[in-house]
Design a protein around this motif. Sequence first.
Motif, short mmCIF file in Angstrom:
data_model
loop_
_atom_site.label_atom_id
_atom_site.label_comp_id
_atom_site.label_asym_id
_atom_site.label_seq_id
_atom_site.Cartn_x
_atom_site.Cartn_y
_atom_site.Cartn_z
N GLN A 47 -6.99 7.23 10.08
CA GLN A 47 -5.70 7.93 10.06
C GLN A 47 -4.57 6.96 9.77
OE1 GLN A 47 -5.98 11.25 10.13
NE2 GLN A 47 -3.85 11.13 9.41
N ASP A 51 -2.07 7.53 6.73
CA ASP A 51 -0.65 7.65 7.04
C ASP A 51 0.17 6.59 6.30
OD1 ASP A 51 -1.29 9.74 8.68
OD2 ASP A 51 -1.01 8.64 10.57
N GLU A 132 2.08 -0.01 4.48
CA GLU A 132 2.93 1.19 4.58
C GLU A 132 4.31 0.91 3.98
OE1 GLU A 132 3.42 3.12 8.57
OE2 GLU A 132 5.57 2.87 8.15
#
Lengths: 457, 457
Positions: A47, A51, A132
Amino acid sequence: MDNIKGYIDENKDRFLDELFGLIRIPSISSIEANKPEMYKAAEYWKQLMLDAGADKAVVLETEGNPVTYGEKIIDPALPTVLVYGHMDVMPVDPIELWDTNPFEPVVKDGKIWARGADDDKGQAFMHAKAFEYMVKNDCLPCNVKFMIEGEEEVGSPNLPKFCQEHKEMLKADIILVSDTGMIAPDIPSITTGLRGLMYWEVEVTGPNRDLHSGLFGGAVANPINVLAKMITQMVDENGHITIPGFYDDVIEVSKEERAMMAKAPFDVEEYKKAIDVKELAGEKGYTPSEHTGIRPSFDICGIWGGYIGEGAKTVLPSKAHAKISTRLVPNQDWEKISVLFKDHFESIAPDSVKVVVTPLHGGQGYVCPIDIPAYQAADKAYTEVYGKRPVPVRSGGSIPIISTFEEILGTKSVLMGFGLESDAIHSPNENFPLEQFFNGINTIPLFYKHYAELMKK
Amino acid sequence: MDNIKGYIDENKDRFLDELFGLIRIPSISSIEANKPEMYKAAEYWKQLMLDAGADKAVVLETEGNPVTYGEKIIDPALPTVLVYGHMDVMPVDPIELWDTNPFEPVVKDGKIWARGADDDKGQAFMHAKAFEYMVKNDCLPCNVKFMIEGEEEVGSPNLPKFCQEHKEMLKADIILVSDTGMIAPDIPSITTGLRGLMYWEVEVTGPNRDLHSGLFGGAVANPINVLAKMITQMVDENGHITIPGFYDDVIEVSKEERAMMAKAPFDVEEYKKAIDVKELAGEKGYTPSEHTGIRPSFDICGIWGGYIGEGAKTVLPSKAHAKISTRLVPNQDWEKISVLFKDHFESIAPDSVKVVVTPLHGGQGYVCPIDIPAYQAADKAYTEVYGKRPVPVRSGGSIPIISTFEEILGTKSVLMGFGLESDAIHSPNENFPLEQFFNGINTIPLFYKHYAELMKK
C-alpha cells in the motif's frame, strides 16, 4: 528538487503516522509464529508503494516470508534504480531492558523509539517518501523498483532463489540500500565494505540425563565446562581465530589503505565511554576500527545449559548449547568457513561428549568501488544536505544479500545509510533521530538527480 | 521385631497413600514463591509424627522455611536417636524431560516416580513408618526425636542457627539420616564420607547494553567468550583446579585406604553405559570412584547469556552468567574456599569486563568412623535384611548440615541410605524402587534394636 524541504515540512506528521503503522506490526522473522505479521507488513508495504505512486505493487511468495515488489517505469531508456530494504526486525529480548513498548513507537528527545525505528523500517521507509515526493512533484529522473524482503535478519535464506527466479523483473543499473549508518550526525559517511557472516548453533551432550553433581562430579565430563573450553580454544591469546585455514582467503589491507582509514575520526575514549568498558579487546596489531572494519571476528551470541533458574541447583547437566557467529571480510567464503568451523569444532571435542554443529545462516562480504556513478551521486547528495563530503568507510556489519545481488543479478549496491551508532539497532531501546530520518528523505531525491545526470554522460 | 515384614505387608497401601500426599506438595525450596508449600509440607510432617506415635510434634519457625520437630521420650536413661531428614525438594527443570507429572506420583515397573520419591521424601518417610511400627508393636528400644527441615536443597542456611537455639531439645546420642544411596540393590553400603560443597553465581558484564555483533564484534570483549575462558582457566589439563591454595587442606588418602576402596565393585563400562558416554573425565592419577569419593570437583551447574531463543540473532551481549559449584573433601573449609575462588576468579578477569561473584551456599565434608556403636548397629541391620554386610563408601554427594551437626550439637551421624544411582535424584524422572522403600522400613527398626543393645554394653 528545491522544494523537498517544504514537502517534508508539510507532510511530516503523516510520514510519521505511516511509519508508525509499519512499526506496530511485530514482524520478527526469527520467530516462526510471527509469520502472519510478516504478511501484514508485506501488505502494508504494498500500500505504501501504491500510495507513493508505483505503477504496480505485489506481494510475492517465497518458501519463507513474502517479498513486496513495486515499480514505476517512466522510460525504459532511462537508468533504473532498485531500492532494497527489509520489513522484518530483530527479536526484542531482553524485553525488560526496554523503556517503552518496542512495537508502540514513541517520539521523545527528538528520536523515534521502537524496534525497527532505524533497522530497517525507518530507513527503508525514507525511500518510499522520497519516491512519493519525486512522483508528486514530477521530478523522478529514473525508473524505480522496490524490493522489500522479510528475512534479512535471519540471513535472507530465500532471497537468492527469489532473485534467480525474478532476474528480469529485478533488472536495474544500481541497487540502493539504506540499512547502514554514518559516523556521526555531523560526519556523513557511506559504507563501502561489509563483513560477511557465518552463524552456527552447537550442542554439546555429556551424560544422557542431568546428573547429581556430587555423585558424579569429577568423574564425568560436564558439557558446560567442555563447551567453555572448546569456545576458548577457538581464539588464541593474540585474538587470532584458530580454525585451520580460516585466514587463507583474507586479503590483507595495504598499509596505504589502513593509513587512509586511520584518518576517519575515532575517539577511543568516547567509544569506550559510550559502551561503558574500561578496556577494548581484539586482535593484536590492529586498531578498533580495523577490528570491526577489515578483520574477522568470533563472537558467542548466546549460551545456555544446566540450571538457570533462581537459587542454587547442584547439577551436572546433560547438555550445553551456544550460538556462535563469525564476521568475515570480503573474499572469505562463508560456505567454506562453515565447513572449516564444523570440522575443527568437532575435531577438538573430547571423547567424553557428543557434539552437533548446525549452520544457521551465512553471507559473503562486499566491497563497493568509490569510482562508479552511483557512489559519486551519493557522495554529491550527502554533501549538499550535510555540508561536507561523506567519508567512505568499511563497516563491521553484514548484509549478506548485498554480495548475493552482485553474484546473481550482476548489480552493484550503494549503501546510503543514515543510522547512528546510538540508534541501538538489535538492542533494547532502538531509536532513530528525526533529524536523520528527515535528512534521509531529503538526500535520496538528490541522489536520483545526480545519478541520472552522471549516467547521461 | 519378627513381625515387621507382616506389618509392612498389611499397611503398604496406606504407607504409599501417606507418602504420596507428601510428594504432591511441590516443596521446592529454591523458589521463593513456593514458601506456602513448605508450610503445608511441615504441617503434613507434624501429622505424620503424631499419627506414628510421637508424644509431641511442632512446626518451628526459622528465618527461612520451617522445621518440623517431634519426639517420643520413653526413658531418659535410654539412648536417644535423632532422625534428620528434609521435606524440601529440587526444582523440576527441565520439566519437558519428565515422563510423568513430577508432583503426581505414579507406581510403575516396581518404582515410585516423582520428584522427592527418593530425595528425601521417600527416604525420610521410611523413618516415620519404622517408628510407627515400633510404637504400635511396643518394641521401641530408644528415645526418638525427629527433625525434618525445609532447606536442605539450598544448603540449609538457617539450620545451624536453629540447632544453636535448640541444643537441648536436639540432644541425642546419634543422628540417623537416610538421604544417601547404596551401591546396588544386592550390594548394600553405608556412606562414611561426604564431600563438602561451595556454590556461587557469577556475572560477567561487557558493554552496558547488547551490541550489534557486526558493528562491534572484534573490538569489544564479548562477556560470553570471556566467561568461557575464565571457566576454562579454573581447571588445568590434568583436571587440577587452579585456584591458588585450593588443595592446601586436602588430606591425601593413604595408599592402603585407596586399595580398600578399589575393592568395592565398580564396573566402568556399565557406569559409562548407564549415562551413555564414550569416555569418562576427571583428575589425572585417580580412578572414577576416587574422583567422586575422595577428590574435589569443579562443575558449572548452569550458564546463560545473550540470545537463547529460536533461530539466529547476531548480538554481542552485555552480560553472561554461570552457576558454579565445587565439591570439597573433608578438611577443606567451604568458607575459606569461597574466598579463594572469589579472589582468583576476579583476579583473572580482563579489564574489558566487570565481574561479580555471589556465594550462594556452602557446607563442610564429613567422615563417619566405622567403629562407633551406631555404625556397627547399622552394619548388623543391613546384614540381616540384605543377607550381606554393607560396604563402607565415601560418597561424592554433600549433606552440608551433617558436619554442622557435629560442630554445633557434638553428635555424629550415621547415613543409612537406601537410594540407588538409577533413582535419578535431582534429575527428571526421579524414582525410588518399592523394594528399597520397604527394605528401608524393614531395616530401620533393626538398627534401633542393635543400637540399644550395643549401647548397653
